[in-house]
Design a protein around this motif. Structure first.
Motif, PDB file in Angstrom:
ATOM      1  N   LEU A 217       0.803  -1.228   0.000  1.00  0.00           N
ATOM      2  CA  LEU A 217       0.000   0.000   0.000  1.00  0.00           C
ATOM      3  C   LEU A 217       0.840   1.284   0.000  1.00  0.00           C
ATOM      4  N   PRO A 218       1.971   1.358   0.710  1.00  0.00           N
ATOM      5  CA  PRO A 218       2.782   2.576   0.581  1.00  0.00           C
ATOM      6  C   PRO A 218       3.297   2.798  -0.839  1.00  0.00           C
ATOM      7  N   MET A 219       3.553   1.712  -1.579  1.00  0.00           N
ATOM      8  CA  MET A 219       4.045   1.859  -2.952  1.00  0.00           C
ATOM      9  C   MET A 219       2.921   2.206  -3.919  1.00  0.00           C
ATOM     10  N   THR A 220       1.776   1.549  -3.777  1.00  0.00           N
ATOM     11  CA  THR A 220       0.710   1.709  -4.767  1.00  0.00           C
ATOM     12  C   THR A 220      -0.178   2.909  -4.489  1.00  0.00           C
ATOM     13  N   LEU A 221      -0.475   3.199  -3.220  1.00  0.00           N
ATOM     14  CA  LEU A 221      -1.372   4.291  -2.877  1.00  0.00           C
ATOM     15  C   LEU A 221      -0.642   5.486  -2.270  1.00  0.00           C
ATOM     16  N   GLY A 222       0.663   5.357  -2.065  1.00  0.00           N
ATOM     17  CA  GLY A 222       1.433   6.469  -1.527  1.00  0.00           C
ATOM     18  C   GLY A 222       1.228   6.708  -0.048  1.00  0.00           C
ATOM     19  N   ALA A 223       0.744   5.711   0.690  1.00  0.00           N
ATOM     20  CA  ALA A 223       0.512   5.878   2.125  1.00  0.00           C
ATOM     21  C   ALA A 223       1.835   6.057   2.859  1.00  0.00           C
ATOM     22  N   THR A 224       1.891   7.013   3.785  1.00  0.00           N
ATOM     23  CA  THR A 224       3.091   7.198   4.597  1.00  0.00           C
ATOM     24  C   THR A 224       3.035   6.373   5.875  1.00  0.00           C
ATOM     25  N   THR A 225       1.849   5.826   6.189  1.00  0.00           N
ATOM     26  CA  THR A 225       1.690   4.881   7.294  1.00  0.00           C
ATOM     27  C   THR A 225       0.718   3.810   6.853  1.00  0.00           C
ATOM     28  N   ALA A 226       1.094   2.554   7.041  1.00  0.00           N
ATOM     29  CA  ALA A 226       0.197   1.432   6.757  1.00  0.00           C
ATOM     30  C   ALA A 226       0.354   0.418   7.875  1.00  0.00           C
ATOM     31  N   ALA A 227      -0.756   0.105   8.527  1.00  0.00           N
ATOM     32  CA  ALA A 227      -0.703  -0.797   9.679  1.00  0.00           C
ATOM     33  C   ALA A 227      -1.860  -1.783   9.632  1.00  0.00           C
ATOM     34  N   THR A 228      -1.543  -3.054   9.832  1.00  0.00           N
ATOM     35  CA  THR A 228      -2.568  -4.091   9.973  1.00  0.00           C
ATOM     36  C   THR A 228      -2.411  -4.736  11.338  1.00  0.00           C
ATOM     37  N   ARG A 229      -3.510  -4.820  12.049  1.00  0.00           N
ATOM     38  CA  ARG A 229      -3.518  -5.434  13.375  1.00  0.00           C
ATOM     39  C   ARG A 229      -4.610  -6.495  13.438  1.00  0.00           C
ATOM     40  N   ILE A 230      -4.425  -7.457  14.306  1.00  0.00           N
ATOM     41  CA  ILE A 230      -5.399  -8.537  14.459  1.00  0.00           C
ATOM     42  C   ILE A 230      -5.781  -8.690  15.919  1.00  0.00           C
ATOM     43  N   GLY A 231      -7.066  -8.985  16.122  1.00  0.00           N
ATOM     44  CA  GLY A 231      -7.581  -9.333  17.439  1.00  0.00           C
ATOM     45  C   GLY A 231      -8.534 -10.497  17.276  1.00  0.00           C
ATOM     46  N   PHE A 232      -9.066 -10.993  18.370  1.00  0.00           N
ATOM     47  CA  PHE A 232      -9.838 -12.222  18.327  1.00  0.00           C
ATOM     48  C   PHE A 232     -11.180 -12.054  19.012  1.00  0.00           C
ATOM     49  N   SER A 233     -12.146 -12.826  18.532  1.00  0.00           N
ATOM     50  CA  SER A 233     -13.479 -12.751  19.122  1.00  0.00           C
ATOM     51  C   SER A 233     -13.458 -13.169  20.581  1.00  0.00           C
ATOM     52  N   SER A 234     -12.514 -13.992  20.939  1.00  0.00           N
ATOM     53  CA  SER A 234     -12.340 -14.401  22.329  1.00  0.00           C
ATOM     54  C   SER A 234     -11.259 -13.539  22.980  1.00  0.00           C
ATOM     55  N   PRO A 235     -11.608 -12.655  23.913  1.00  0.00           N
ATOM     56  CA  PRO A 235     -10.573 -11.859  24.589  1.00  0.00           C
ATOM     57  C   PRO A 235      -9.522 -12.734  25.263  1.00  0.00           C
ATOM     58  N   ALA A 236      -9.930 -13.926  25.707  1.00  0.00           N
ATOM     59  CA  ALA A 236      -8.969 -14.824  26.348  1.00  0.00           C
ATOM     60  C   ALA A 236      -7.893 -15.264  25.362  1.00  0.00           C
ATOM     61  N   THR A 237      -8.283 -15.495  24.101  1.00  0.00           N
ATOM     62  CA  THR A 237      -7.303 -15.867  23.081  1.00  0.00           C
ATOM     63  C   THR A 237      -6.323 -14.737  22.847  1.00  0.00           C
ATOM     64  N   THR A 238      -6.837 -13.504  22.764  1.00  0.00           N
ATOM     65  CA  THR A 238      -5.960 -12.349  22.580  1.00  0.00           C
ATOM     66  C   THR A 238      -4.984 -12.232  23.740  1.00  0.00           C
ATOM     67  N   ARG A 239      -5.494 -12.343  24.950  1.00  0.00           N
ATOM     68  CA  ARG A 239      -4.614 -12.238  26.126  1.00  0.00           C
ATOM     69  C   ARG A 239      -3.565 -13.340  26.123  1.00  0.00           C
ATOM     70  N   ALA A 240      -3.963 -14.551  25.727  1.00  0.00           N
ATOM     71  CA  ALA A 240      -3.028 -15.675  25.723  1.00  0.00           C
ATOM     72  C   ALA A 240      -1.912 -15.461  24.707  1.00  0.00           C
ATOM     73  N   LEU A 241      -2.269 -14.986  23.506  1.00  0.00           N
ATOM     74  CA  LEU A 241      -1.249 -14.751  22.493  1.00  0.00           C
ATOM     75  C   LEU A 241      -0.285 -13.643  22.906  1.00  0.00           C
ATOM     76  N   LEU A 242      -0.827 -12.574  23.476  1.00  0.00           N
ATOM     77  CA  LEU A 242       0.039 -11.483  23.928  1.00  0.00           C
ATOM     78  C   LEU A 242       0.950 -11.953  25.052  1.00  0.00           C
ATOM     79  N   ALA A 243       0.432 -12.807  25.931  1.00  0.00           N
ATOM     80  CA  ALA A 243       1.257 -13.352  27.018  1.00  0.00           C
ATOM     81  C   ALA A 243       2.347 -14.268  26.463  1.00  0.00           C
ATOM     82  N   LEU A 244       2.006 -15.091  25.470  1.00  0.00           N
ATOM     83  CA  LEU A 244       3.008 -15.960  24.853  1.00  0.00           C
ATOM     84  C   LEU A 244       4.096 -15.137  24.181  1.00  0.00           C
ATOM     85  N   ARG A 245       3.699 -14.036  23.549  1.00  0.00           N
ATOM     86  CA  ARG A 245       4.700 -13.177  22.919  1.00  0.00           C
ATOM     87  C   ARG A 245       5.663 -12.619  23.947  1.00  0.00           C
ATOM     88  N   ARG A 246       5.145 -12.213  25.111  1.00  0.00           N
ATOM     89  CA  ARG A 246       6.011 -11.645  26.148  1.00  0.00           C
ATOM     90  C   ARG A 246       7.000 -12.670  26.688  1.00  0.00           C
TER      91      ARG A 246
END
Length: 363
Positions: A217-246
């Motif tokens: 997207l920065p190349m094709t649309l000229g965006a100076t910021t492009a960010a994709t983030r993911i979260g989960f329908s289960s807050p427990a899954t999100t917390r678990a993944l973030l904890a595993l990352r730490r």
């Protein structure tokens, strides 16, 4: 020495055509064209192929035995680590759509394609959900007259069906990747830079992941910021993944022996859920927002992106087919393309806003 020849009256070849996503692509594509389904175990796809009036054949990309076919187009819905499918399609002048590459493999494939200089269309549509996220971003950018900042927030429904390739991004959670932030390139670590955004009326905690649209997207649309983030329908899954990352789990458990453990967190085939993606584009102090919802799930939304890509490379979407390598956001009329989503069962909710963090809500 695979040989895939162009036959304008032939079938559309779908690699992985009887997998979770491939089968959805096959069902939608078969409405307009014959289909040829390939994979390692064609017996698993014969009943689907017969129901669609098509054919199932073996093409194991890990087996050096050559594959030969005459086809109208190719959709690659399984990983092509050695670019066999890509090379065969380009050599045969066959229109090609790829929806499975993570960023580094897409970069390599794009470089290879540039060297091969194909006249036939080569659409790299591995952005989130088969390129749907990039098409929506392009449509919003066209409406605003530009795109300085593009924010994509994904709500992954843990109850949804997911093929093995669909959760392959889990293998990349221990690998840093490059992003563009404020016009400056910098390394980013997966599952960092968290925030809570509203997706479909509910707050979802999301964190950065490596996706191809942050590269394109920065190349094709000229965006100076492009960010994709993911979260989960289960807050427990999100917390678990973030904890595993730490704990550093995704770095020390990055080898092949840990693959089943990593993917088991999200791989839940045979159930069902709803796909939701929020896209915010900002330009000159204004922000446009669209939330994409597919009640049939993430595998269906990915297949929808693939079918839109097929129409693009065949020139059946009302515009001439492109020549050579392109990305989904380079559609001549992205607004018209995403307008086709509703006919395929996808819902769009659009709006305008201006927020300090593009939809961020209180955590």
């Amino acid at each position: 020495m695979d040989e895939v020849r162009l036959d304008p009256s032939g079938p559309v070849l779908i690699t992985g055509g009887y997998g979770t996503v491939g089968a959805e692509i096959a069902r939608m594509a078969a409405v307009d064209t014959p289909v040829l389904l390939t994979g390692r175990s064609p017996d698993k796809g014969r009943s689907l192929a017969a129901a669609l009036g098509g054919e199932a054949r073996a093409w194991d990309l890990a087996d050096p035995a050559p594959f030969r076919a005459a086809v109208r187009a190719v959709i690659s819905s399984v990983n092509d680590p050695d670019d066999r499918v890509l090379r065969a399609a380009v050599a045969g002048g066959v229109p090609y759509v790829d929806i499975t590459r993570w960023t580094s493999r897409l970069q390599r494939a794009a470089a290879l394609t540039a060297l091969l200089r194909p006249e036939s269309p080569v659409l790299f549509s591995s952005a989130w959900m088969g390129g749907v996220s990039s098409l929506v971003a392009a449509a919003l950018a066209a409406d605003l007259g530009g795109a300085e900042r593009i924010e994509i927030a994904v709500r992954w429904d843990t109850a949804d069906r997911a093929g093995a390739d669909s959760v392959e991004f889990m293998d990349r959670l221990g690998v840093d990747f490059e992003v563009v932030e404020g016009g400056v390139r910098r390394p980013a670590t997966p599952l960092t830079d968290t925030r809570t955004v509203g997706i479909g009326g509910a707050p979802v905690r999301v964190a950065r992941i490596d996706t191809p649209e942050q590269f394109t997207l920065p190349m094709t649309l000229g965006a100076t910021t492009a960010a994709t983030r993911i979260g989960f329908s289960s807050p427990a899954t999100t917390r678990a993944l973030l904890a595993l990352r730490r704990t550093g789990f995704f770095r020390w458990a990055s080898g092949d022996r840990w693959t089943p453990v990593r993917r088991a967190v999200l791989h839940a085939p045979g159930e069902g859920g709803t796909a939701q993606v929020r896209v915010d584009v900002s330009h000159r102090g204004r922000t446009r927002t669209t939330t994409v919802t597919d009640p049939l799930g993430q595998h269906h939304l990915t297949a929808v992106g693939a079918v839109l890509g097929l129409r693009r490379v065949l020139g059946t979407d009302g515009f001439p087919a492109p020549r050579g390598p392109v990305f989904p956001e380079q559609h001549p009329s992205p607004a018209q393309a995403i307008g086709s989503l509703t006919a395929l069962g996808v819902e769009l909710a659009c709006g305008e806003g201006a927020g300090r963090a593009h939809g961020e809500v209180a955590a």
